[in-house]
Design a protein around this motif. Sequence first.
Motif, PDB file in Angstrom:
ATOM      1  N   GLY A  25       0.840  -1.182   0.000  1.00 36.27           N
ATOM      2  CA  GLY A  25       0.000   0.000   0.000  1.00 36.27           C
ATOM      3  C   GLY A  25       0.877   1.234   0.000  1.00 36.27           C
ATOM      4  N   ARG A  26       0.257   2.387   0.116  1.00 36.36           N
ATOM      5  CA  ARG A  26       1.009   3.635   0.145  1.00 36.36           C
ATOM      6  C   ARG A  26       0.624   4.447   1.363  1.00 36.36           C
ATOM      7  N   ASN A  27       1.620   5.033   1.990  1.00 36.67           N
ATOM      8  CA  ASN A  27       1.389   5.967   3.079  1.00 36.67           C
ATOM      9  C   ASN A  27       0.853   7.245   2.441  1.00 36.67           C
ATOM     10  N   PRO A  28      -0.385   7.671   2.765  1.00 40.38           N
ATOM     11  CA  PRO A  28      -0.955   8.843   2.102  1.00 40.38           C
ATOM     12  C   PRO A  28      -0.224  10.149   2.420  1.00 40.38           C
ATOM     13  N   GLU A  32       5.194   6.988   0.387  1.00 39.20           N
ATOM     14  CA  GLU A  32       6.122   5.865   0.368  1.00 39.20           C
ATOM     15  C   GLU A  32       5.359   4.534   0.413  1.00 39.20           C
ATOM     16  N   THR A  33       5.905   3.516  -0.238  1.00 39.44           N
ATOM     17  CA  THR A  33       5.303   2.192  -0.286  1.00 39.44           C
ATOM     18  C   THR A  33       5.500   1.486   1.060  1.00 39.44           C
ATOM     19  N   ILE A  34       4.423   0.863   1.545  1.00 40.15           N
ATOM     20  CA  ILE A  34       4.497   0.106   2.800  1.00 40.15           C
ATOM     21  C   ILE A  34       3.929  -1.285   2.564  1.00 40.15           C
ATOM     22  N   LYS A  35       4.314  -2.221   3.419  1.00 39.88           N
ATOM     23  CA  LYS A  35       3.783  -3.574   3.328  1.00 39.88           C
ATOM     24  C   LYS A  35       2.652  -3.716   4.327  1.00 39.88           C
ATOM     25  N   ILE A  36       1.526  -4.210   3.850  1.00 38.91           N
ATOM     26  CA  ILE A  36       0.370  -4.455   4.705  1.00 38.91           C
ATOM     27  C   ILE A  36       0.296  -5.958   4.930  1.00 38.91           C
ATOM     28  N   ALA A  37       0.312  -6.367   6.192  1.00 41.39           N
ATOM     29  CA  ALA A  37       0.362  -7.787   6.547  1.00 41.39           C
ATOM     30  C   ALA A  37      -0.957  -8.492   6.207  1.00 41.39           C
ATOM     31  N   ALA A  38      -0.859  -9.793   6.002  1.00 38.03           N
ATOM     32  CA  ALA A  38      -2.050 -10.616   5.803  1.00 38.03           C
ATOM     33  C   ALA A  38      -2.824 -10.667   7.118  1.00 38.03           C
ATOM     34  N   LYS A  39      -4.145 -10.794   7.022  1.00 40.96           N
ATOM     35  CA  LYS A  39      -4.959 -10.921   8.230  1.00 40.96           C
ATOM     36  C   LYS A  39      -6.286 -11.563   7.916  1.00 40.96           C
ATOM     37  N   LYS A  40      -6.959 -11.988   8.970  1.00 41.62           N
ATOM     38  CA  LYS A  40      -8.285 -12.564   8.841  1.00 41.62           C
ATOM     39  C   LYS A  40      -9.314 -11.455   9.049  1.00 41.62           C
TER      40      LYS A  40
END
Length: 91
Positions: free
Chosen positions: A60-63, A67-75
């Motif tokens: 994703g992107r920090n608005p 900068e590009t960020i990683k968003i973790a997997a989740k339920k």
Amino acid sequence: MNKSELIDAIAADAGISKGAAKKALESFVNNVSGSLAKGGRVSLVGFGSFSVSERAAREGRNPQSGETIKIAAKKVVKFKPGAELDGGVNS
């Protein structure tokens, strides 16, 4: 409608005290949450179904900084309305 308004409505419809209605609502929420936490599914005919699905990791992107960020997997919990609920809203 918020939680206290729902408790008031349940108490009035069922002819029970607000305390009993609050306990019933909390029991419902706790049992649905517990079942979903175990990976189960809760299906209420005419109302709808609650289920758990997995959302994959993604970028994703920090608005603020761009900068590009990683968003973790989740339920995540999903709700699919039943025919009666859907029909009552769209009639």
